[in-house]
Design a protein around this motif. Structure first.
Motif, PDB file in Angstrom:
ATOM      1  N   ARG A 146       0.837  -1.202   0.000  1.00 35.71           N
ATOM      2  CA  ARG A 146       0.000   0.000   0.000  1.00 35.71           C
ATOM      3  C   ARG A 146       0.873   1.254   0.000  1.00 35.71           C
ATOM      4  NH1 ARG A 146      -4.523   1.564   4.654  1.00 35.71           N
ATOM      5  NH2 ARG A 146      -5.368   3.407   3.584  1.00 35.71           N
ATOM      6  N   GLY A 147       1.983   1.190   0.716  1.00 34.91           N
ATOM      7  CA  GLY A 147       2.858   2.344   0.799  1.00 34.91           C
ATOM      8  C   GLY A 147       3.576   2.653  -0.493  1.00 34.91           C
ATOM      9  N   ASP A 148       3.903   1.602  -1.290  1.00 36.48           N
ATOM     10  CA  ASP A 148       4.641   1.857  -2.535  1.00 36.48           C
ATOM     11  C   ASP A 148       3.765   1.741  -3.786  1.00 36.48           C
ATOM     12  OD1 ASP A 148       4.339  -0.878  -2.976  1.00 36.48           O
ATOM     13  OD2 ASP A 148       6.357  -1.368  -2.299  1.00 36.48           O
ATOM     14  N   GLY A 149       2.445   1.678  -3.583  1.00 33.48           N
ATOM     15  CA  GLY A 149       1.535   1.753  -4.715  1.00 33.48           C
ATOM     16  C   GLY A 149       1.244   0.451  -5.424  1.00 33.48           C
ATOM     17  N   ARG A 150       1.645  -0.703  -4.819  1.00 33.46           N
ATOM     18  CA  ARG A 150       1.429  -1.988  -5.487  1.00 33.46           C
ATOM     19  C   ARG A 150       0.217  -2.739  -4.952  1.00 33.46           C
ATOM     20  NH1 ARG A 150       4.699  -5.520  -4.052  1.00 33.46           N
ATOM     21  NH2 ARG A 150       5.659  -4.397  -2.306  1.00 33.46           N
ATOM     22  N   ILE A 151      -0.543  -2.109  -4.064  1.00 35.86           N
ATOM     23  CA  ILE A 151      -1.607  -2.812  -3.357  1.00 35.86           C
ATOM     24  C   ILE A 151      -2.685  -3.326  -4.311  1.00 35.86           C
ATOM     25  CG2 ILE A 151      -2.833  -0.662  -2.885  1.00 35.86           C
ATOM     26  CD1 ILE A 151      -2.682  -3.752  -0.571  1.00 35.86           C
ATOM     27  N   ALA A 152      -3.069  -2.544  -5.305  1.00 39.14           N
ATOM     28  CA  ALA A 152      -4.139  -2.963  -6.227  1.00 39.14           C
ATOM     29  C   ALA A 152      -3.715  -4.188  -7.023  1.00 39.14           C
ATOM     30  CB  ALA A 152      -4.507  -1.811  -7.153  1.00 39.14           C
ATOM     31  N   VAL A 153      -2.466  -4.194  -7.481  1.00 39.81           N
ATOM     32  CA  VAL A 153      -1.964  -5.333  -8.253  1.00 39.81           C
ATOM     33  C   VAL A 153      -1.922  -6.581  -7.391  1.00 39.81           C
ATOM     34  CG1 VAL A 153       0.035  -6.246  -9.486  1.00 39.81           C
ATOM     35  CG2 VAL A 153      -0.645  -3.868  -9.807  1.00 39.81           C
ATOM     36  N   ARG A 154      -1.459  -6.432  -6.135  1.00 39.55           N
ATOM     37  CA  ARG A 154      -1.357  -7.591  -5.243  1.00 39.55           C
ATOM     38  C   ARG A 154      -2.736  -8.146  -4.911  1.00 39.55           C
ATOM     39  NH1 ARG A 154       2.151  -9.927  -1.420  1.00 39.55           N
ATOM     40  NH2 ARG A 154       1.441 -12.098  -1.466  1.00 39.55           N
ATOM     41  N   LEU A 155      -3.687  -7.301  -4.630  1.00 38.75           N
ATOM     42  CA  LEU A 155      -5.042  -7.767  -4.319  1.00 38.75           C
ATOM     43  C   LEU A 155      -5.674  -8.456  -5.530  1.00 38.75           C
ATOM     44  CD1 LEU A 155      -6.433  -4.774  -2.213  1.00 38.75           C
ATOM     45  CD2 LEU A 155      -5.851  -7.072  -1.384  1.00 38.75           C
ATOM     46  N   LYS A 156      -5.417  -7.923  -6.709  1.00 39.56           N
ATOM     47  CA  LYS A 156      -5.954  -8.546  -7.923  1.00 39.56           C
ATOM     48  C   LYS A 156      -5.362  -9.929  -8.123  1.00 39.56           C
ATOM     49  CE  LYS A 156      -6.657  -7.645 -12.857  1.00 39.56           C
ATOM     50  NZ  LYS A 156      -6.406  -6.675 -13.978  1.00 39.56           N
ATOM     51  N   SER A 157      -4.080 -10.068  -7.816  1.00 36.89           N
ATOM     52  CA  SER A 157      -3.421 -11.367  -7.933  1.00 36.89           C
ATOM     53  C   SER A 157      -4.010 -12.372  -6.949  1.00 36.89           C
ATOM     54  CB  SER A 157      -1.919 -11.208  -7.685  1.00 36.89           C
ATOM     55  OG  SER A 157      -1.269 -12.461  -7.670  1.00 36.89           O
ATOM     56  N   LEU A 158      -4.244 -11.947  -5.720  1.00 32.55           N
ATOM     57  CA  LEU A 158      -4.833 -12.828  -4.712  1.00 32.55           C
ATOM     58  C   LEU A 158      -6.249 -13.251  -5.094  1.00 32.55           C
ATOM     59  CD1 LEU A 158      -3.659 -11.003  -1.458  1.00 32.55           C
ATOM     60  CD2 LEU A 158      -2.830 -13.208  -2.291  1.00 32.55           C
ATOM     61  N   ALA A 159      -6.971 -12.350  -5.736  1.00 29.21           N
ATOM     62  CA  ALA A 159      -8.368 -12.629  -6.094  1.00 29.21           C
ATOM     63  C   ALA A 159      -8.488 -13.724  -7.141  1.00 29.21           C
ATOM     64  CB  ALA A 159      -9.048 -11.354  -6.591  1.00 29.21           C
ATOM     65  N   ARG A 160      -7.416 -13.955  -7.908  1.00 28.00           N
ATOM     66  CA  ARG A 160      -7.479 -14.944  -8.989  1.00 28.00           C
ATOM     67  C   ARG A 160      -7.134 -16.357  -8.533  1.00 28.00           C
ATOM     68  NH1 ARG A 160      -4.749 -10.780 -12.178  1.00 28.00           N
ATOM     69  NH2 ARG A 160      -2.780 -11.872 -11.747  1.00 28.00           N
ATOM     70  N   ILE A 161      -6.613 -16.514  -7.338  1.00 25.97           N
ATOM     71  CA  ILE A 161      -6.161 -17.824  -6.865  1.00 25.97           C
ATOM     72  C   ILE A 161      -7.367 -18.690  -6.495  1.00 25.97           C
ATOM     73  CG2 ILE A 161      -4.843 -19.015  -5.069  1.00 25.97           C
ATOM     74  CD1 ILE A 161      -3.154 -16.393  -4.921  1.00 25.97           C
TER      75      ILE A 161
END
Length: 245
Positions: A146-161
């Motif tokens: 969240r601090g470095d701006g990657r939170i949306a990408v990480r959450l999207k990746s988790l959602a696909r598992i």
């Protein structure tokens, strides 16, 4: 004379399983009695097996399972409240295909993490994507993201598992960021993917652990209400059987 050119062509096409089988059969006296169709069928079978094994290895590598656990090694003899028929039903994976959740609770050392990895291994066999992670570590990683701006990408990746395994729920209370991130994960997955949670605490303690009534209601509604449950009991298995579950 065709052996080496054929092997080169198979490898060039990425048919590595067929190439390996071709090389072995070319020097096998018994293979000379086979018809062309039988010979081709055998090397095609080798290619299929090679690809399946490669995909399985990739799924296991990406799953990052904590234990090298397989369903065949599950211990049903030690008294700990583990029902064989129910476990066999879970291992069939219909609950994952139906996007239900699974909660495994019990005292430390009763095999919760090991059991979750065995279920994860079976899901990999069933050609499903799996990820194992300790919940506390994941929430810390999401705070950094969240601090470095990657939170949306990480959450999207988790959602696909297909199956997300959250181990060690409840080792410490959740702060505001952790509550928010956990709700985001479960909201994205609710009705779309399956989540497996392990915890030393019974589900009745989870509302208090989350620490905020509004978040607790939302999180538990998305996690528990459609969850199958396995409740382990008894003494720790770690001292007599450190790698058994």
């Amino acid at each position: 004379m065709l052996t080496h050119p054929t092997l080169d062509q198979l490898n060039h096409l990425g048919l590595y399983g067929m190439a390996k089988a071709f090389g072995a059969m070319a020097t096998n006296e018994d293979a000379r009695t086979l018809s062309h169709a039988e010979w081709l069928g055998l090397i095609l079978d080798h290619e299929l097996t090679w690809r399946q094994e490669k995909r399985m290895a990739a799924r296991l590598r990406h799953a990052k399972l904590r234990h090298r656990a397989v369903p065949e090694d599950i211990d049903y003899r030690t008294p700990r409240g583990l029902d064989r028929r129910f476990m066999e039903t879970l291992l069939k994976g219909d609950w994952i295909k139906g996007h239900d959740n699974l909660v495994i609770t019990g005292p430390t050392g009763t095999g919760k993490s090991w059991l979750s990895c065995a279920i994860g291994h079976q899901a990999c066999r069933d050609n499903l994507s799996v990820l194992y992670v300790r919940l506390g570590k994941l929430l810390d990683e999401l705070s950094v993201a969240r601090g470095d701006g990657r939170i949306a990408v990480r959450l999207k990746s988790l959602a696909r598992i297909d199956l997300l395994i959250l181990d060690d729920w409840g080792l410490e209370p959740l702060n505001a960021n952790a509550r928010h991130h956990l709700l985001e994960i479960l909201e994205d997955r609710y009705g779309n993917r399956s989540t497996l949670v392990t915890s030393q605490l019974p589900v009745t303690k989870w509302h208090e652990l989350i620490g905020d009534a509004t978040y607790a209601d939302a999180i538990l509604d998305r996690l528990v209400h459609n969850a199958h449950r396995v409740t382990l009991e008894g003494d720790s298995l770690r001292r007599p059987h450190p790698q058994t579950a």
